[in-house]
Motif scaffolding. Structure first.
Motif, PDB file in Angstrom:
ATOM      1  N   LYS A 378       0.821  -1.208  -0.003  1.00 49.29           N
ATOM      2  CA  LYS A 378      -0.035   0.023  -0.027  1.00 49.29           C
ATOM      3  C   LYS A 378       0.917   1.229   0.108  1.00 49.29           C
ATOM      4  O   LYS A 378       1.977   1.334   0.551  1.00 49.29           O
ATOM      5  CB  LYS A 378      -0.818  -0.118   1.121  1.00 49.29           C
ATOM      6  CG  LYS A 378      -1.910  -0.913   1.406  1.00 49.29           C
ATOM      7  CD  LYS A 378      -2.531  -1.174   2.661  1.00 49.29           C
ATOM      8  CE  LYS A 378      -3.308  -2.132   3.009  1.00 49.29           C
ATOM      9  NZ  LYS A 378      -3.913  -2.355   4.274  1.00 49.29           N
ATOM     10  N   SER A 379      -0.010   2.355  -0.650  1.00 49.01           N
ATOM     11  CA  SER A 379       1.020   3.574  -0.426  1.00 49.01           C
ATOM     12  C   SER A 379       0.588   4.477   0.430  1.00 49.01           C
ATOM     13  O   SER A 379      -0.569   4.298   1.112  1.00 49.01           O
ATOM     14  CB  SER A 379       0.677   4.273  -1.721  1.00 49.01           C
ATOM     15  OG  SER A 379       1.127   5.695  -1.758  1.00 49.01           O
ATOM     16  N   SER A 380       1.724   4.969   1.049  1.00 44.30           N
ATOM     17  CA  SER A 380       1.447   6.056   2.215  1.00 44.30           C
ATOM     18  C   SER A 380       1.106   7.568   1.719  1.00 44.30           C
ATOM     19  O   SER A 380       0.484   8.285   2.251  1.00 44.30           O
ATOM     20  CB  SER A 380       2.425   5.956   3.333  1.00 44.30           C
ATOM     21  OG  SER A 380       2.327   4.966   3.977  1.00 44.30           O
ATOM     22  N   ASP A 381       1.819   7.574   0.406  1.00 52.00           N
ATOM     23  CA  ASP A 381       1.701   9.122  -0.154  1.00 52.00           C
ATOM     24  C   ASP A 381       0.262   9.068  -0.779  1.00 52.00           C
ATOM     25  O   ASP A 381      -0.211  10.256  -0.943  1.00 52.00           O
ATOM     26  CB  ASP A 381       2.719   9.342  -1.349  1.00 52.00           C
ATOM     27  CG  ASP A 381       4.139   9.347  -0.797  1.00 52.00           C
ATOM     28  OD1 ASP A 381       4.037  10.032   0.230  1.00 52.00           O
ATOM     29  OD2 ASP A 381       5.048   9.234  -1.420  1.00 52.00           O
ATOM     30  N   HIS A 382      -0.523   8.154  -0.997  1.00 53.95           N
ATOM     31  CA  HIS A 382      -1.803   8.375  -1.489  1.00 53.95           C
ATOM     32  C   HIS A 382      -2.699   7.152  -0.791  1.00 53.95           C
ATOM     33  O   HIS A 382      -2.667   6.269  -1.291  1.00 53.95           O
ATOM     34  CB  HIS A 382      -2.024   8.312  -3.040  1.00 53.95           C
ATOM     35  CG  HIS A 382      -3.414   8.491  -3.404  1.00 53.95           C
ATOM     36  ND1 HIS A 382      -3.864   8.186  -4.736  1.00 53.95           N
ATOM     37  CD2 HIS A 382      -4.675   8.772  -2.676  1.00 53.95           C
ATOM     38  CE1 HIS A 382      -5.224   8.607  -5.037  1.00 53.95           C
ATOM     39  NE2 HIS A 382      -5.587   9.047  -3.705  1.00 53.95           N
ATOM     40  N   PRO A 383      -3.178   7.376   0.468  1.00 52.87           N
ATOM     41  CA  PRO A 383      -4.104   6.365   1.346  1.00 52.87           C
ATOM     42  C   PRO A 383      -4.930   5.828   0.109  1.00 52.87           C
ATOM     43  O   PRO A 383      -5.883   6.508  -0.463  1.00 52.87           O
ATOM     44  CB  PRO A 383      -4.655   7.129   2.249  1.00 52.87           C
ATOM     45  CG  PRO A 383      -3.513   8.325   2.701  1.00 52.87           C
ATOM     46  CD  PRO A 383      -3.055   8.684   1.113  1.00 52.87           C
ATOM     47  N   GLY A 384      -5.216   4.493  -0.083  1.00 45.61           N
ATOM     48  CA  GLY A 384      -6.043   3.773  -0.451  1.00 45.61           C
ATOM     49  C   GLY A 384      -5.657   3.349  -1.788  1.00 45.61           C
ATOM     50  O   GLY A 384      -6.384   2.830  -2.311  1.00 45.61           O
ATOM     51  N   GLU A 385      -4.460   3.644  -2.115  1.00 45.08           N
ATOM     52  CA  GLU A 385      -3.797   3.131  -3.377  1.00 45.08           C
ATOM     53  C   GLU A 385      -2.908   1.987  -3.257  1.00 45.08           C
ATOM     54  O   GLU A 385      -1.912   1.958  -2.365  1.00 45.08           O
ATOM     55  CB  GLU A 385      -3.222   4.318  -4.203  1.00 45.08           C
ATOM     56  CG  GLU A 385      -2.694   3.944  -5.556  1.00 45.08           C
ATOM     57  CD  GLU A 385      -2.144   5.439  -6.309  1.00 45.08           C
ATOM     58  OE1 GLU A 385      -1.399   4.993  -7.258  1.00 45.08           O
ATOM     59  OE2 GLU A 385      -2.593   6.408  -5.742  1.00 45.08           O
ATOM     60  N   GLY A 386      -2.803   0.853  -3.981  1.00 49.43           N
ATOM     61  CA  GLY A 386      -1.979   0.247  -3.995  1.00 49.43           C
ATOM     62  C   GLY A 386      -0.665   0.445  -4.547  1.00 49.43           C
ATOM     63  O   GLY A 386      -0.455   1.593  -5.216  1.00 49.43           O
ATOM     64  N   ALA A 387       0.492  -0.451  -4.017  1.00 51.99           N
ATOM     65  CA  ALA A 387       1.738  -0.107  -4.406  1.00 51.99           C
ATOM     66  C   ALA A 387       2.639  -1.347  -4.735  1.00 51.99           C
ATOM     67  O   ALA A 387       2.278  -2.309  -4.072  1.00 51.99           O
ATOM     68  CB  ALA A 387       2.453   0.696  -3.360  1.00 51.99           C
ATOM     69  N   VAL A 388       3.921  -1.222  -5.355  1.00 54.29           N
ATOM     70  CA  VAL A 388       4.968  -2.056  -5.212  1.00 54.29           C
ATOM     71  C   VAL A 388       5.777  -1.714  -4.281  1.00 54.29           C
ATOM     72  O   VAL A 388       6.519  -0.822  -4.190  1.00 54.29           O
ATOM     73  CB  VAL A 388       5.390  -2.341  -6.610  1.00 54.29           C
ATOM     74  CG1 VAL A 388       6.675  -3.383  -6.770  1.00 54.29           C
ATOM     75  CG2 VAL A 388       4.519  -2.775  -7.852  1.00 54.29           C
ATOM     76  N   LEU A 389       6.150  -2.918  -3.125  1.00 52.17           N
ATOM     77  CA  LEU A 389       7.253  -2.522  -2.252  1.00 52.17           C
ATOM     78  C   LEU A 389       8.442  -2.945  -3.009  1.00 52.17           C
ATOM     79  O   LEU A 389       8.458  -4.201  -3.513  1.00 52.17           O
ATOM     80  CB  LEU A 389       6.741  -3.461  -0.976  1.00 52.17           C
ATOM     81  CG  LEU A 389       5.564  -3.275  -0.530  1.00 52.17           C
ATOM     82  CD1 LEU A 389       5.258  -3.921   0.998  1.00 52.17           C
ATOM     83  CD2 LEU A 389       5.141  -1.743  -0.183  1.00 52.17           C
ATOM     84  N   ILE A 390       9.423  -2.185  -2.857  1.00 53.23           N
ATOM     85  CA  ILE A 390      10.831  -2.550  -3.367  1.00 53.23           C
ATOM     86  C   ILE A 390      11.678  -2.706  -2.225  1.00 53.23           C
ATOM     87  O   ILE A 390      11.985  -1.523  -1.804  1.00 53.23           O
ATOM     88  CB  ILE A 390      11.173  -1.409  -4.416  1.00 53.23           C
ATOM     89  CG1 ILE A 390      10.386  -1.517  -5.743  1.00 53.23           C
ATOM     90  CG2 ILE A 390      12.682  -1.770  -4.973  1.00 53.23           C
ATOM     91  CD1 ILE A 390      10.708  -0.469  -6.725  1.00 53.23           C
ATOM     92  N   TYR A 391      12.403  -3.773  -1.905  1.00 55.65           N
ATOM     93  CA  TYR A 391      13.205  -3.839  -0.662  1.00 55.65           C
ATOM     94  C   TYR A 391      14.323  -3.635  -1.322  1.00 55.65           C
ATOM     95  O   TYR A 391      15.036  -4.245  -2.047  1.00 55.65           O
ATOM     96  CB  TYR A 391      13.086  -5.099  -0.126  1.00 55.65           C
ATOM     97  CG  TYR A 391      11.812  -5.494   0.528  1.00 55.65           C
ATOM     98  CD1 TYR A 391      11.305  -4.826   1.518  1.00 55.65           C
ATOM     99  CD2 TYR A 391      10.663  -6.379  -0.248  1.00 55.65           C
ATOM    100  CE1 TYR A 391      10.084  -4.986   2.340  1.00 55.65           C
ATOM    101  CE2 TYR A 391       9.577  -6.621   0.453  1.00 55.65           C
ATOM    102  CZ  TYR A 391       9.416  -5.901   1.658  1.00 55.65           C
ATOM    103  OH  TYR A 391       8.042  -6.195   2.260  1.00 55.65           O
ATOM    104  N   VAL A 392      15.265  -2.770  -0.856  1.00 58.62           N
ATOM    105  CA  VAL A 392      16.605  -2.214  -1.060  1.00 58.62           C
ATOM    106  C   VAL A 392      17.656  -2.386  -0.037  1.00 58.62           C
ATOM    107  O   VAL A 392      17.303  -2.345   1.140  1.00 58.62           O
ATOM    108  CB  VAL A 392      16.674  -0.614  -1.613  1.00 58.62           C
ATOM    109  CG1 VAL A 392      15.813  -0.384  -2.897  1.00 58.62           C
ATOM    110  CG2 VAL A 392      16.209   0.289  -0.431  1.00 58.62           C
ATOM    111  N   ASP A 393      18.797  -2.817  -0.498  1.00 54.88           N
ATOM    112  CA  ASP A 393      19.830  -2.953   0.378  1.00 54.88           C
ATOM    113  C   ASP A 393      20.123  -1.783   1.258  1.00 54.88           C
ATOM    114  O   ASP A 393      20.411  -0.836   0.836  1.00 54.88           O
ATOM    115  CB  ASP A 393      20.910  -3.504  -0.395  1.00 54.88           C
ATOM    116  CG  ASP A 393      22.074  -4.120   0.529  1.00 54.88           C
ATOM    117  OD1 ASP A 393      22.406  -3.614   1.661  1.00 54.88           O
ATOM    118  OD2 ASP A 393      22.721  -5.234   0.223  1.00 54.88           O
ATOM    119  N   GLU A 394      20.003  -1.974   2.453  1.00 55.43           N
ATOM    120  CA  GLU A 394      20.249  -0.891   3.527  1.00 55.43           C
ATOM    121  C   GLU A 394      21.734  -0.439   3.618  1.00 55.43           C
ATOM    122  O   GLU A 394      22.326   0.743   3.989  1.00 55.43           O
ATOM    123  CB  GLU A 394      19.821  -1.353   4.891  1.00 55.43           C
ATOM    124  CG  GLU A 394      20.580  -2.467   5.529  1.00 55.43           C
ATOM    125  CD  GLU A 394      19.998  -2.934   6.950  1.00 55.43           C
ATOM    126  OE1 GLU A 394      18.931  -2.516   7.197  1.00 55.43           O
ATOM    127  OE2 GLU A 394      20.494  -3.842   7.700  1.00 55.43           O
TER     128      GLU A 394
END
Length: 554
Positions: A378-394
């Motif tokens: 889910k997106s936090s920039d636009h509540p209610g909109e789906g999102a793709v979570l991209i896990y990046v190396d910390e």
């Protein structure tokens, strides 16, 4: 006949600290009810906004209720409504003449007042709409001197000043609760800090923690959530907001967000840097978004002084009255924006969009390049909109795309083990903790340049957009975002995830206005005060406030 009843509620010795606690009062079988919200804090601070609403003994402190003595609506021979705001701070000119500083719509009735009008403390809203001279309960503290006309295209702040009456106001500029915590948990009054800037106020920075001391919500903290904000605000000719006056567009304003940060009646409050109490802005408008978070707008403090001085002419120079810089022990209830967004259930259509984007998203996975995995979220920039979570190396610097197959992305720093075991978080750490990651000028500068190029056309092309600024993306806190405020009553079917290559963050709420309480409607009382109708035509003024939505007890 008018009457009022007083009910005393004794709180239990302990209350659960999970969010806010509501106390609801009813009488018999009557459908009428009154609610009070008890906010809990763990800072050991005892703060009650009622202190800001009471009549103060002279010399009165700032941060208290006040306004124009003609701040009311009439119907027939009765005063039917009134409004007020906050006596925010004290400024002085080069001849050491001192003035109360507040909003135009608080002191100058949105351009409809007269020079010399009496300014009273508390405001009429806190005295059963009884003007000074027609009953007890208020004290004259100043005379209206000048204001920045809202009706002029040349002005860029909602501000007015009133020369103080001799002996009526604390001449040190002391503001309620702006000082240190005392032994009993209460906060001392104190002047703002001026030692770092010579009384000119400091420039705001994104994610700066700020405080304000206002009539309705008392002393609270929030953060600067957007800079360079273009915003339209609705003004009315009456306290009841039934007669529109004008809609004004302000530029280069400051946006502030935070749970319970402000409400109607706080207009005119001085916004200060919580670390040193230096003036940052003059609060004049706000509202509550769909997540229940207060969204406030303030004019930069140095700009307000400069505009007032330019209007006065003759080499006039204004500075804030204050003392040495000092920290502020304010109440900060956090910001639930990201938490509220993540708690929302996605529609089937949004879930499907996010899942369909996964095929393309999986092609991005490349641990050597720092992309460890992807998932639907889910997106936090636009509540209610789906999102793709991209896990990046910390441990690496990775530039995640803003969208994948037209779907927003959320960049989350983590490690390979967490991704492999399914324990990686669903949102970035900064969005969860509310501790902003400072954006360098190399990121903010280009974003502001893009905003300045397109903000006006965005607001003209889509009437639902009433404010545009530059803030931080909650989906990728390493990036700036266009912060776009959207009228919830005109919500477009589609809101783009990026504009000109810049991420977008949407704040959905009612349009901004300045008079009525925006948190919840409260029925106005009919005030039993005879008054010739000719003395003030109904709807010939405007200000700031009805009653607060709820009493804040800490």
């Amino acid at each position: 006949m008018c009457s009022s009843d007083l009910v005393t509620y004794t709180a239990p010795s302990s209350v659960s600290a999970t969010g806010a606690t509501w106390v609801v009062a009813t009488v018999g079988s009557s459908p009428s009810r009154v609610a009070a919200e008890v906010l809990l804090n763990t800072a050991g601070v005892s703060s009650n906004p009622a202190t800001h609403q009471a009549q103060s003994s002279a010399p009165v402190p700032l941060g208290s209720s006040g306004g124009n003595n003609k701040d009311y609506d009439t119907q027939g021979n009765q005063i039917v409504d009134c409004c007020s705001g906050t006596l925010g701070s004290l400024i002085q000119d080069g001849n050491n003449r001192q003035y109360l500083l507040s909003s135009n719509h608080v002191l100058a009735r949105s351009d409809h007042a007269s020079i010399g009008d009496a300014i009273v403390q508390p405001g009429l809203i806190d005295n059963n709409c009884t003007p000074n001279g027609e009953g007890a309960g208020t004290t004259p503290v100043g005379s209206l001197t000048s204001w920045l006309p809202l009706g002029s295209a040349a002005t860029n702040a909602d501000a007015a000043i009133a020369q103080v009456d001799s002996g009526a106001v604390n001449l040190t500029g002391s503001i309620l609760e702006l000082g240190a915590k005392q032994a009993d948990g209460t906060l001392a009054a104190a002047p703002p800090g001026i030692s770092s800037t010579g009384g000119k106020g400091e420039a705001a920075a994104l994610d700066l923690v700020v405080a304000k001391s206002g009539r309705t919500t008392g002393l609270t903290c929030g953060v600067i959530s957007a800079l360079n904000l273009d915003v339209t605000v609705d003004y009315y000719l009456d306290c009841a907001e039934t007669k529109p006056y004008l809609t004004k567009t302000f530029t280069n304003q400051l946006a502030i967000s935070g749970n319970q940060f402000s409400d109607a009646g706080d207009s005119g409050s001085l916004v200060v840097d919580a670390a040193n109490a230096e003036p940052v802005g003059l609060y004049f408008s706000g509202g509550t978004d769909l997540a229940g978070v207060s969204q406030a707008v303030a004019s930069p403090a140095p700009g307000v002084l400069a505009e007032l001085a330019a209007q006065a002419g003759g080499g006039t120079n204004y500075t804030f009255v204050g003392a040495a810089d000092h920290p502020v022990s304010c109440l900060n209830y956090g910001d639930s924006t990201a938490a509220a967004a993540q708690s929302r259930t996605l529609s089937d259509a949004e879930s499907t969009r996010a899942q369909q984007a996964m095929a393309e998203a999986r092609t991005l996975v490349n641990p050597a390049a720092g992309i460890l995995g992807v998932a639907a979220g889910k997106s936090s920039d636009h509540p209610g909109e789906g999102a793709v979570l991209i896990y990046v190396d910390e441990g690496m610097s990775v530039n995640a795309p803003a969208t994948v197959d037209g779907v927003r992305t959320v960049a989350i720093s983590t490690n390979a083990r967490a991704v492999a075991f399914g324990s990686a978080p669903q949102t970035p750490l900064e969005a969860r903790s509310g501790s902003g990651l400072a954006l360098p000028a190399s990121v903010l500068g280009p974003a502001i340049a893009i905003k300045q190029q397109i903000a006006r056309s965005l607001m003209q092309q889509n009437p639902a957009f009433f404010a545009v600024g530059v803030g931080q993306s909650l989906d990728n806190p390493k990036e700036a975002a266009l912060v776009i405020y959207v009228d919830r009553k005109q919500l477009p079917a589609q809101l783009p995830p990026a504009v000109n290559g810049l991420r977008t963050r949407y704040v959905i709420m009612d349009r901004l206005h300045v008079t009525r309480s925006y948190a919840a409607p409260v029925q106005s009382k009919l005030h039993c005060m005879p008054r010739p109708a000719a003395a003030r035509p109904a709807g010939s003024s405007l200000f700031d406030l009805l009653r607060p939505r709820s009493l804040k007890l800490n």
